[in-house]
Enzyme design. Structure first.
Site, PDB file in Angstrom:
ATOM      1  N   LYS A  34       0.800  -1.906   0.297  1.00  0.00           N
ATOM      2  CA  LYS A  34      -0.178   0.030  -0.354  1.00  0.00           C
ATOM      3  C   LYS A  34       1.017   1.361   0.245  1.00  0.00           C
ATOM      4  CE  LYS A  34      -0.417  -0.744   4.934  1.00  0.00           C
ATOM      5  NZ  LYS A  34      -1.204  -1.047   5.926  1.00  0.00           N
ATOM      6  N   ARG A 129     -11.348  -0.165  13.743  1.00  0.00           N
ATOM      7  CA  ARG A 129     -11.165   0.006  12.897  1.00  0.00           C
ATOM      8  C   ARG A 129     -11.834  -0.202  11.672  1.00  0.00           C
ATOM      9  NH1 ARG A 129      -4.931   0.739  10.141  1.00  0.00           N
ATOM     10  NH2 ARG A 129      -5.717  -1.407   9.285  1.00  0.00           N
ATOM     11  N   HIS A 158      -6.800  -8.463  11.823  1.00  0.00           N
ATOM     12  CA  HIS A 158      -5.436  -6.750  12.334  1.00  0.00           C
ATOM     13  C   HIS A 158      -4.989  -6.860  13.747  1.00  0.00           C
ATOM     14  CE1 HIS A 158      -2.555  -5.102  10.462  1.00  0.00           C
ATOM     15  NE2 HIS A 158      -2.544  -3.518  11.213  1.00  0.00           N
ATOM     16  N   ARG A 210       0.586 -11.345   6.369  1.00  0.00           N
ATOM     17  CA  ARG A 210       0.981  -9.992   5.584  1.00  0.00           C
ATOM     18  C   ARG A 210       2.224  -9.414   6.101  1.00  0.00           C
ATOM     19  NH1 ARG A 210      -4.621  -9.815   8.002  1.00  0.00           N
ATOM     20  NH2 ARG A 210      -3.685  -8.474   8.827  1.00  0.00           N
ATOM     21  N   TYR A 249      15.462  30.927   7.732  1.00  0.00           N
ATOM     22  CA  TYR A 249      14.011  32.059   8.211  1.00  0.00           C
ATOM     23  C   TYR A 249      13.869  32.184   9.448  1.00  0.00           C
ATOM     24  CZ  TYR A 249      12.295  31.385   3.368  1.00  0.00           C
ATOM     25  OH  TYR A 249      12.314  31.189   2.379  1.00  0.00           O
ATOM     26  N   CYS A 295      13.474  24.604   5.389  1.00  0.00           N
ATOM     27  CA  CYS A 295      13.399  25.048   4.366  1.00  0.00           C
ATOM     28  C   CYS A 295      12.077  23.873   3.099  1.00  0.00           C
ATOM     29  CB  CYS A 295      14.315  26.574   3.146  1.00  0.00           C
ATOM     30  SG  CYS A 295      15.517  27.607   4.497  1.00  0.00           S
ATOM     31  N   MET A 296      11.837  24.561   1.967  1.00  0.00           N
ATOM     32  CA  MET A 296      11.510  23.798   1.270  1.00  0.00           C
ATOM     33  C   MET A 296      12.165  22.979   0.660  1.00  0.00           C
ATOM     34  SD  MET A 296       8.564  24.513  -1.123  1.00  0.00           S
ATOM     35  CE  MET A 296       6.977  26.228  -0.019  1.00  0.00           C
ATOM     36  N   ASP A 297      12.759  24.245   0.103  1.00  0.00           N
ATOM     37  CA  ASP A 297      13.774  22.604  -0.970  1.00  0.00           C
ATOM     38  C   ASP A 297      14.857  22.934  -0.784  1.00  0.00           C
ATOM     39  OD1 ASP A 297      11.618  23.223  -2.756  1.00  0.00           O
ATOM     40  OD2 ASP A 297      12.406  25.328  -2.911  1.00  0.00           O
TER      41      ASP A 297
HETATM   42  C1  LIG Z   1      -0.167  -1.668   6.354  1.00  0.00           C
HETATM   43  C2  LIG Z   1      -0.629  -3.455   6.743  1.00  0.00           C
HETATM   44  C3  LIG Z   1      -0.547  -4.008   7.001  1.00  0.00           C
HETATM   45  C4  LIG Z   1       1.438  -4.259   7.011  1.00  0.00           C
HETATM   46  O1  LIG Z   1       1.882  -3.808   8.570  1.00  0.00           O
HETATM   47  P1  LIG Z   1       2.971  -4.205   8.836  1.00  0.00           P
HETATM   48  O2  LIG Z   1       3.252  -3.900  10.541  1.00  0.00           O
HETATM   49  O3  LIG Z   1       3.667  -3.247   7.824  1.00  0.00           O
HETATM   50  O4  LIG Z   1       3.541  -5.467   8.615  1.00  0.00           O
HETATM   51  C5  LIG Z   1      -0.662  -6.043   6.875  1.00  0.00           C
HETATM   52  N1  LIG Z   1      -2.494  -5.959   6.911  1.00  0.00           N
HETATM   53  C6  LIG Z   1      -2.918  -4.931   7.610  1.00  0.00           C
HETATM   54  C7  LIG Z   1      -4.742  -4.938   7.552  1.00  0.00           C
HETATM   55  C8  LIG Z   1      -2.342  -3.558   7.205  1.00  0.00           C
HETATM   56  O5  LIG Z   1      -3.142  -2.292   6.857  1.00  0.00           O
END
Ligand SMILES: *Cc1c(COP(=O)(O)O)cnc(C)c1O
Length: 371
Positions: A34, A129, A158, A210, A249, A295-297
């Site tokens: 993601k 969530r 999760h 995951r 700045y 700064c920005m850059d």
């Molecule tokens: C981001 C995410 C993960 C991965 O988590 P890590 O801590 O980076 O391994 C797994 N499952 C869900 C639902 C997530 O949102």
């Protein structure tokens, strides 16, 4: 791109980390790519994780899933986050699996005639969530989606304290197990572990893990993963200033002594946020403190000894670890890498070679004569 501020992503190291963790957990790997693979470039990281044996890619939205499809990835892909029910047909047509996470979503999707849409039921075991909290509504959601022609491909939850608490993780898992067994369905994909849980939590129910941040070497339980990402810039100018002069700045920094100041072309528009004032970058063997406001850059840093224009600057990498930078900024490594903006060139190493365009080759050349 031409500006010499870049991020290096070592895809071989990412692939090694995935192989290593896959060996530890012995389950199928869902690589979580993601947010453009945590800022590292989803299509590049995908190549590495697939070679290392990952069997599914997870993203956060339909846009991210379609990005990978457009880049040519035609394998398993799962959207972990919210989707608009009106896009059910689009997802089914593209073979994209998606999370079913609320009764509103389930009913709206069912009314879209989502024939063949692959869904993974999301169980909320305490994160609060998205997902179903009680088993009654989970069962109802299952039946509605099944009757509407969806393929009940997976179920997942999760963990919210996998980095700190075995007890809370076990509590969450117990609820997950109860939810899964209540459905009496043979799900091809059952998954609950994120990176940290994948390493320390063993269970006899899930069949996939995951992986996100551990692919980039960040883990609460393994300290010998490879570190695939680093960030660099270079010195564009140095100057001597007198005691009492100020920098930048708001005149936030006043020199106590006569000092040597270097200017570096990186700023908050690159994701190098203003909270970095007072932290150090690494230049030719010296830790150089950021003086005055970012700064920005550009930033200005104080040197102990002068260096030639063109000298490379490590923002994070072998001398300043990403975890250390995160600690100093009172944040987590995820946030730092996700904030590195699109104008920072990504340079990839793959099969021990740099994937370089002519401009990129010039970027990382460390000779001082590039001007
Ligand atoms: C981001 C995410 C993960 C991965 O988590 P890590 O801590 O980076 O391994 C797994 N499952 C869900 C639902 C997530 O949102």
């Amino acid at each position: 791109m031409y500006r010499r501020t870049w991020m290096e992503v070592n895809l071989d190291a990412i692939a090694d980390n995935v192989r290593r963790i896959r060996g530890i957990c012995g389950k199928r790997i869902i690589a979580v790519l993601k947010a453009d693979a945590y800022g590292c470039g989803d299509n590049h990281v995908a190549k590495a994780v697939l070679e290392a044996g990952a069997e599914m890619i997870a993203v956060s939205s339909l846009d991210e899933a379609l990005m990978l499809r457009n880049e040519g990835y035609d394998g398993e892909i799962l959207i972990l986050g919210a989707t608009d029910p009106v896009d059910a047909a689009k997802m089914a047509e593209e073979g994209i699996s998606t999370a079913a996470y609320s009764m509103e979503w389930v009913k709206a999707v069912a009314s879209e005639k989502p024939e063949g849409l692959k869904v993974h039921l999301k169980v909320d075991t305490g994160m609060n969530r998205i997902g179903f909290k009680d088993i009654g509504s989970l069962q109802e959601a299952f039946n509605i989606l099944k009757d509407a022609g969806c393929r009940m491909e997976g179920i997942f939850t999760h963990f919210y304290c996998a980095d700190t608490s075995r007890e809370l993780t076990e509590k969450q898992f117990a609820r997950f197990k109860e939810a899964v067994t209540s459905l009496d369905h043979d799900f091809p994909w059952i998954h609950c572990d994120n990176s940290d849980a994948t390493v320390f939590f063993k269970d006899d129910l899930s069949n996939a893990c995951r992986l996100g941040v551990s692919m980039y070497g960040i883990s609460s339980y393994l300290d010998d993963l490879r570190h695939p990402i680093s960030m660099y810039s270079h010195v564009i100018m140095t100057k001597q200033i007198k005691a009492g002069e100020t920098i930048g700045y708001g005149a936030r920094y006043t020199a106590e002594n006569d000092e040597i100041i270097a200017t570096i072309p990186i700023g908050y528009a690159d994701g190098f946020i203003r909270a970095n004032t007072g932290r150090c970058v690494w230049i030719d063997g010296q830790f150089a403190q950021v003086c005055g406001n970012v700064c920005m850059d550009q930033i200005m840093v104080r040197l102990e000894k002068d260096v030639p224009v063109g000298t490379p600057v490590e923002i994070f990498g072998p001398h300043i670890h990403l975890e250390q930078m995160a600690e100093e900024l009172h944040t987590i490594p995820y946030e730092i890498i996700c904030l590195i903006s699109g104008r920072v060139t990504r340079i990839y190493r793959w099969h021990n070679e740099e994937e370089l365009t002519e401009e990129n080759a010039r970027l990382i050349k460390s000779e001082v004569n590039f001007l």
